[in-house]
Scaffold this motif. Structure first.
Motif, mmCIF file in Angstrom:
data_model
loop_
_atom_site.group_PDB
_atom_site.id
_atom_site.type_symbol
_atom_site.label_atom_id
_atom_site.label_comp_id
_atom_site.label_asym_id
_atom_site.label_seq_id
_atom_site.Cartn_x
_atom_site.Cartn_y
_atom_site.Cartn_z
ATOM 1 N N MET A 1 0.875 -0.934 0.181
ATOM 2 C CA MET A 1 0.391 -0.189 0.258
ATOM 3 C C MET A 1 1.032 1.017 -0.110
ATOM 4 S SD MET A 1 -2.743 1.172 2.605
ATOM 5 C CE MET A 1 -3.898 -0.503 2.394
ATOM 6 N N ASP A 2 0.772 2.249 -1.271
ATOM 7 C CA ASP A 2 1.564 2.836 -1.079
ATOM 8 C C ASP A 2 1.127 3.739 0.085
ATOM 9 O OD1 ASP A 2 -0.887 4.617 -2.232
ATOM 10 O OD2 ASP A 2 -0.042 4.028 -4.433
ATOM 11 N N ALA A 3 2.157 5.412 0.802
ATOM 12 C CA ALA A 3 0.970 6.708 1.097
ATOM 13 C C ALA A 3 0.113 7.211 0.850
ATOM 14 C CB ALA A 3 2.996 7.500 1.197
ATOM 15 N N ASN A 4 -0.419 7.500 -0.246
ATOM 16 C CA ASN A 4 -1.416 8.603 -0.245
ATOM 17 C C ASN A 4 -2.584 6.915 -0.274
ATOM 18 O OD1 ASN A 4 -0.103 10.802 -1.225
ATOM 19 N ND2 ASN A 4 -0.166 9.882 -3.828
ATOM 20 N N GLU A 5 -1.958 6.303 -0.241
ATOM 21 C CA GLU A 5 -2.992 4.828 -0.310
ATOM 22 C C GLU A 5 -3.592 4.943 1.735
ATOM 23 O OE1 GLU A 5 -5.671 0.517 -1.065
ATOM 24 O OE2 GLU A 5 -3.640 1.749 -2.463
ATOM 25 N N LEU A 6 -2.957 4.468 1.827
ATOM 26 C CA LEU A 6 -2.116 4.504 3.979
ATOM 27 C C LEU A 6 -3.249 6.574 4.519
ATOM 28 C CD1 LEU A 6 -1.435 3.022 6.210
ATOM 29 C CD2 LEU A 6 0.907 4.793 6.013
ATOM 30 N N LEU A 7 -2.704 7.080 3.733
ATOM 31 C CA LEU A 7 -3.200 8.317 4.362
ATOM 32 C C LEU A 7 -4.534 8.692 4.143
ATOM 33 C CD1 LEU A 7 -0.408 10.706 3.445
ATOM 34 C CD2 LEU A 7 -1.152 9.983 6.111
ATOM 35 N N LYS A 8 -5.005 8.464 2.714
ATOM 36 C CA LYS A 8 -7.125 7.795 2.679
ATOM 37 C C LYS A 8 -7.425 6.914 3.384
ATOM 38 C CE LYS A 8 -6.195 9.187 -2.158
ATOM 39 N NZ LYS A 8 -6.806 8.628 -4.309
ATOM 40 N N LYS A 9 -7.427 6.246 3.384
ATOM 41 C CA LYS A 9 -7.659 5.007 4.929
ATOM 42 C C LYS A 9 -7.544 5.778 6.222
ATOM 43 C CE LYS A 9 -8.519 0.578 4.796
ATOM 44 N NZ LYS A 9 -8.085 -1.529 4.619
ATOM 45 N N ILE A 10 -6.782 6.560 6.994
ATOM 46 C CA ILE A 10 -6.281 6.935 7.615
ATOM 47 C C ILE A 10 -7.352 7.589 7.876
ATOM 48 C CG2 ILE A 10 -4.761 7.791 9.856
ATOM 49 C CD1 ILE A 10 -2.529 6.704 8.948
ATOM 50 N N ARG A 11 -7.357 8.968 7.043
ATOM 51 C CA ARG A 11 -7.884 9.697 7.377
ATOM 52 C C ARG A 11 -10.516 9.659 7.280
ATOM 53 N NH1 ARG A 11 -9.348 14.690 9.039
ATOM 54 N NH2 ARG A 11 -10.795 16.129 7.803
ATOM 55 N N LYS A 12 -10.168 8.092 6.645
ATOM 56 C CA LYS A 12 -11.364 7.584 6.065
ATOM 57 C C LYS A 12 -11.744 7.400 7.399
ATOM 58 C CE LYS A 12 -14.299 4.240 4.446
ATOM 59 N NZ LYS A 12 -14.669 3.987 3.239
ATOM 60 N N ILE A 13 -10.859 6.859 8.407
ATOM 61 C CA ILE A 13 -11.412 5.910 9.603
ATOM 62 C C ILE A 13 -11.582 7.599 10.507
ATOM 63 C CG2 ILE A 13 -9.324 5.370 11.142
ATOM 64 C CD1 ILE A 13 -10.284 3.012 12.062
ATOM 65 N N GLU A 14 -10.849 8.468 10.538
ATOM 66 C CA GLU A 14 -10.746 8.965 11.409
ATOM 67 C C GLU A 14 -12.247 9.925 11.911
ATOM 68 O OE1 GLU A 14 -8.444 13.482 12.090
ATOM 69 O OE2 GLU A 14 -7.963 13.025 10.506
ATOM 70 N N ILE A 15 -12.759 10.341 10.414
ATOM 71 C CA ILE A 15 -13.462 11.219 9.709
ATOM 72 C C ILE A 15 -14.740 10.819 10.518
ATOM 73 C CG2 ILE A 15 -15.853 12.337 8.526
ATOM 74 C CD1 ILE A 15 -12.965 12.541 6.791
ATOM 75 N N LYS A 16 -14.398 9.145 10.220
ATOM 76 C CA LYS A 16 -15.494 8.200 10.558
ATOM 77 C C LYS A 16 -15.940 8.315 12.344
ATOM 78 C CE LYS A 16 -18.247 4.288 11.124
ATOM 79 N NZ LYS A 16 -18.055 2.294 10.010
ATOM 80 N N THR A 17 -15.272 8.321 12.721
ATOM 81 C CA THR A 17 -14.362 7.794 14.610
ATOM 82 C C THR A 17 -15.092 8.866 15.559
ATOM 83 O OG1 THR A 17 -12.028 7.483 14.208
ATOM 84 C CG2 THR A 17 -13.812 5.623 14.102
ATOM 85 N N LYS A 18 -14.409 10.189 14.884
ATOM 86 C CA LYS A 18 -13.763 11.850 15.228
ATOM 87 C C LYS A 18 -15.536 11.811 15.188
ATOM 88 C CE LYS A 18 -11.814 15.935 15.450
ATOM 89 N NZ LYS A 18 -10.741 16.702 15.018
ATOM 90 N N GLY A 19 -16.229 11.581 14.618
ATOM 91 C CA GLY A 19 -17.626 12.054 14.412
ATOM 92 C C GLY A 19 -18.818 11.635 15.187
#
Length: 291
Positions: A1-19
């Protein structure tokens, strides 16, 4: 998994769980896991009914009038996540993989802790302690934890929950609010370690399981693999005796887990991977209530 895909997945779970932690859990978390310690706040003049043991004799001597020390509840907590990273977390037949749901639950708790100005740390465990992330505050720290929750690769595949409890008891001297997140499929007897840990820390257990963990489907001859030992075997799921035997094994395992947790007065929730974990966590927090 490249860095961009990693950041996207981390950002996705951040948005969901932080909300979730901001909009749903903030009040419940604060009520259920508020600080247990007491810290000195100020002194004031003695009033009828005050405990004489709280008299501050130095201030009393200076003013020639009795003064007492006033204490307030210590709000800041140290929160620890004990996260099972054994081989069985990769299983996913109904709903999400246990690994994914575990990450989402842990991240939601982590964001709830940070919003309440608490420190958060993690212990990843298999049949040994794989990694210890010391408790800290801040968004950068949370994002590091989320990355590890999603992509940490353990050295071992077995499970020993007792080892995680023993490590935490030795490593953390201050009382912690601790969430153990696991499927609790553990061949060892972790009761003694659980009992010692629960006396020192405020423990809450969250079981994440797949419904195929609990019940075999009737699909004929099936080849299965134990994700923790690697052992493979054929079983005939069309046999009612086989299915009943498996159901009995799961039921007895569940009852043993519940008995251990109840004896140690540990609150717990069991969440299937095809269920809404929000509802289960809300129920768990409300069950604890303000204490």
């Amino acid at each position: 998994m490249d860095a961009n895909e990693l950041l996207k997945k981390i950002r996705k779970i951040e948005i969901k769980t932080k909300g979730l932690s901001q909009n749903i859990f903030a009040g419940e978390y604060h009520s259920a896991f508020k600080g247990r310690g007491m810290t000195f706040s100020e002194v004031r003049e003695y009033q009828y009914g005050d405990d004489i043991r709280d008299i501050d004799w130095n201030v009393t001597a200076r003013h020639n009038h009795p003064y007492v020390k006033v204490y307030e509840e210590e709000r800041e907590l140290t929160v620890m996540l004990l996260v099972d990273v054994s081989g069985s977390r990769q299983f996913g037949a109904v709903g999400e993989e246990k690994r994914q749901m575990t990450a989402e639950i842990a991240a939601t708790i982590a964001f709830s802790a940070i919003q309440n100005n608490d420190k958060i740390g993690v212990i990843f465990f298999s049949d040994k302690v794989e990694k210890f992330i010391p408790p800290k505050k801040g968004r950068k720290h949370i994002l590091f934890i989320i990355r590890e929750l999603l992509y940490f690769s353990p050295e071992h595949s077995g499970t020993n929950i007792g080892e995680a409890f023993r490590y935490m008891t030795d490593a953390l001297k201050k009382r912690c609010t601790t969430f153990v997140i696991s499927d609790f499929i553990d061949p060892s007897d972790y009761y003694n370690a659980l009992s010692i840990a629960s006396n020192k820390h405020d423990l809450t257990a969250i079981q994440v399981y797949d419904k195929r963990d609990a019940q075999l489907p009737d699909v004929g001859l099936m080849r299965i693999q134990d994700l923790e030992t690697g052992a493979m075997r054929w079983i005939n799921t069309s046999s009612s005796k086989v299915r009943q035997s498996y159901n009995k094994w799961w039921y007895e395992r569940q009852q043993a887990m519940i008995q251990r947790l109840n004896r140690c007065r540990v609150d717990f929730a069991s969440i299937a991977t095809d269920e809404d974990f929000v509802k289960s966590l809300m129920g768990l927090f409300k069950k604890r209530g303000p204490r």
